[in-house]
Enzyme design. Structure first.
Site, PDB file in Angstrom:
ATOM      1  N   ASP A  10       0.897  -1.083   0.102  1.00 51.24           N
ATOM      2  CA  ASP A  10      -0.244  -0.055   0.024  1.00 51.24           C
ATOM      3  C   ASP A  10       0.837   1.371   0.182  1.00 51.24           C
ATOM      4  O   ASP A  10       1.401   1.405   0.975  1.00 51.24           O
ATOM      5  CB  ASP A  10      -0.962  -0.021   1.216  1.00 51.24           C
ATOM      6  CG  ASP A  10      -1.953   1.078   1.227  1.00 51.24           C
ATOM      7  OD1 ASP A  10      -1.957   1.860   0.372  1.00 51.24           O
ATOM      8  OD2 ASP A  10      -2.848   1.006   2.113  1.00 51.24           O
ATOM      9  N   GLU A 107      -2.710   0.283  -4.450  1.00 49.85           N
ATOM     10  CA  GLU A 107      -2.621  -0.828  -3.547  1.00 49.85           C
ATOM     11  C   GLU A 107      -2.318  -2.297  -4.563  1.00 49.85           C
ATOM     12  O   GLU A 107      -3.156  -2.169  -5.681  1.00 49.85           O
ATOM     13  CB  GLU A 107      -3.767  -1.203  -2.811  1.00 49.85           C
ATOM     14  CG  GLU A 107      -3.942  -0.076  -1.755  1.00 49.85           C
ATOM     15  CD  GLU A 107      -5.123  -0.486  -0.842  1.00 49.85           C
ATOM     16  OE1 GLU A 107      -5.588  -1.565  -0.549  1.00 49.85           O
ATOM     17  OE2 GLU A 107      -5.734   0.793  -0.275  1.00 49.85           O
TER      18      GLU A 107
HETATM   19 MG   LIG Z   1      -2.182   3.948   0.152  1.00 49.83          MG
END
Ligand SMILES: [Mg+2]
Length: 393
Positions: A10, A107
Site C-alpha cells: 500500500d 494497492e
Molecule cells: Mg495507500
C-alpha cells in the site's frame, strides 16, 4: 503445495506523496491535494503526514481543514502522474513475482510463494520492495506479509509509513483479533452496527461467534466473514490478463415510461455515462468514440456512432456526445422504450492536445473534476458524492 506467501503493498499517502515529488519545496509543510481549490467547499482528496498531525481529514472541505490548519497548502490533483507512478511501482513488484492483483491505483496483492528460493522469505522480499520503492521512486510503501490476502491487507495498515508487518499463523490471534470487526468488511457501517448490536466488536469476536448467529445477522456473508477472521481466506491473487481489458464499455436502460424527448434521455445518459466513466477509469482507459443505442416503442433498434479527435474518460462529455449524436439522427417520431450509450475506440491515454482546438482545456478541467469525485467515491463508497441530476433514477 505448502503455505502461501502473500504480500499486500500500500503506497503511503499516495496522491500527496507523488504531488510533493513535483513540489519539493513544500515537503516540510502541511499539504493536501484538493479538488476545486478555488472553492472553499472544495474537498480534501489526500494529505501528507504533517497535515495529518493537524487533524486534516480526507473528504472534508478545504474550509474545515483550514480551520484546523490555517497554513495548509493546497495542490491540484496530478492524475497523469499518479497513473505513471502506479505503473512504476508495479514494475518494481514484477521483479519479484508475476502474480500481482491491483486494488485501486495505490494497492496491490502479490503472491510470492514461488519466489522465496531466489529472493528469501516473505519478509525479506517485502523489505526489498520497501527499499526499492523508496530509493527509486522517492515515495514510501507499507507492506503486509501473511498466508492469505485478508491478513496481508490488514498487515499493510498496521505500521506506516515505510514499514513491513508480518502476520503469521502463530501471531494472528494476538495481532488481528483485537482490531474492530469493521476492518473485515468491505460493506461498511450498517453491517458493523448489526454486529455491535449483538456484542460482536472485534475480529476475534467474529471468529468466536456461532455460525447460526452470523448467518442470522448477515446471511451467507456471515460465514464468509467468520472464515476470514479465522485465517481461512483461500482466495487467490488474480493477475488481470490483457484480455480482461474491455474493447468497449456500455450501459443501457429500459425506461419506467417511454422517452418522448431528448430532455428525458439526457438525464438518463448522464447517469449511464457516469457509470461508463467509472469503468473507464477503473481500467485506465479513454474513449475516442461514442455509440448510442435506441429501441423504439415498436421495438425497432437503431445505432449511431461517431469518433472524435480527443479521447475522454469524462462521463459528462460522453453523455454530451451521446445526446448530440441522438439529436442529429433521431427526431422522436416515435417514443423510445430503451436507450443505451457505449464508449468505443478505447485507448490508454486521452488525447489532450494543446489549445489549437480550444476545447482541450475545458475538457481537461471537466475530466479533472470528475477524477476527484471518482477518487472520493472509490474511497468512501458510491453514495458519498452524487450529483443532483443523478438522483432521479
Ligand atoms: Mg495507500
Amino acid at each position: 503445495m505448502g503455505e502461501r506467501i502473500i504480500l499486500h503493498c500500500d503506497l503511503n499517502n499516495f496522491f500527496a506523496s507523488v504531488s510533493l515529488l513535483f513540489n519539493p519545496t513544500l515537503v516540510s509543510l502541511p499539504v493536501a491535494v484538493c479538488g476545486d481549490r478555488e472553492n472553499r467547499h472544495g474537498i480534501i482528496l489526500a494529505k501528507n503526514e504533517t497535515a495529518k498531525r493537524f487533524g486534516v481529514k480526507t473528504a472534508e472541505t478545504i474550509y474545515e481543514a483550514k480551520k484546523k490548519c490555517p497554513e495548509l497548502v493546497t495542490l491540484p490533483p496530478l492524475m497523469e502522474k499518479y497513473r505513471e507512478y502506479s505503473k512504476k511501482a508495479h514494475c518494481i513488484y514484477e521483479r519479484y513475482t508475476d502474480m500481482i492483483e491491483p486494488f485501486g491505483i495505490d494497492e496491490c496483492w502479490l503472491d510470492v510463494t514461488g519466489s522465496t528460493l531466489l529472493f528469501g522469505s516473505g519478509e525479506e522480499i517485502a523489505d526489498r520492495i520497501r527499499k526499492d520503492i523508496k530509493r527509486e521512486l522517492g515515495i514510501t510503501v507499507s507492506v503486509g506479509v501473511s498466508f492469505n490476502k485478508t491478513f496481508a491487507k490488514l498487515g499493510s495498515d498496521m505500521k506506516k509509513p515505510d514499514a513491513v508487518t508480518v502476520i503469521t499463523r502463530q501471531n494472528f490471534r494476538e495481532k488481528v483479533w483485537p482490531l474492530p470487526a469493521s476492518v473485515l468488511l468491505f460493506a461498511g457501517r450498517k453491517t458493523s452496527e448489526k454486529l455491535r448490536s449483538c456484542g460482536v466488536y472485534t475480529v476475534g469476536d467474529v471468529a468466536n461467534c456461532s455460525d447460526s448467529t452470523l448467518t442470522r445477522l448477515l446471511g451467507k456473508n456471515g460465514i464468509e466473514l467468520k472464515r476470514r477472521a479465522e485465517g481461512l481466506d483461500f482466495s487467490p491473487v488474480i493477475t488481470p490478463s490483457a484480455e480482461d481489458k474491455p474493447k468497449s464499455i456500455g450501459r443501457s436502460v429500459t425506461g419506467a415510461e417511454d422517452f418522448t424527448d431528448a430532455g428525458m434521455v439526457w438525464s438518463t445518459f448522464l447517469t449511464l455515462a457516469r457509470s461508463v466513466s467509472d469503468s473507464l477509469r477503473g481500467h485506465n482507459l479513454f474513449a475516442s468514440g461514442v455509440q448510442v443505442h435506441i429501441r423504439t416503442a415498436s421495438l425497432s433498434v437503431k445505432e449511431f456512432s461517431k469518433t472524435y479527435r480527443e479521447a475522454t474518460n469524462s462521463g459528462y462529455i460522453i453523455a454530451k456526445r451521446g445526446i448530440e449524436l441522438l439529436n442529429q439522427n433521431y427526431n422522436f417520431s416515435e417514443p423510445l422504450r430503451s436507450v443505451g450509450i457505449r464508449a468505443i475506440g478505447l485507448r490508454e491515454s486521452g488525447a489532450v492536445q494543446e489549445d489549437v482546438f480550444g476545447n482541450s482545456e475545458k475538457q481537461a478541467a471537466q475530466e479533472k473534476i470528475e477524477d476527484s469525485v471518482y477518487l472520493l467515491r472509490k474511497k468512501f463508497g458510491k453514495s458519498s458524492i452524487t450529483r443532483a441530476s443523478e438522483k432521479k433514477q
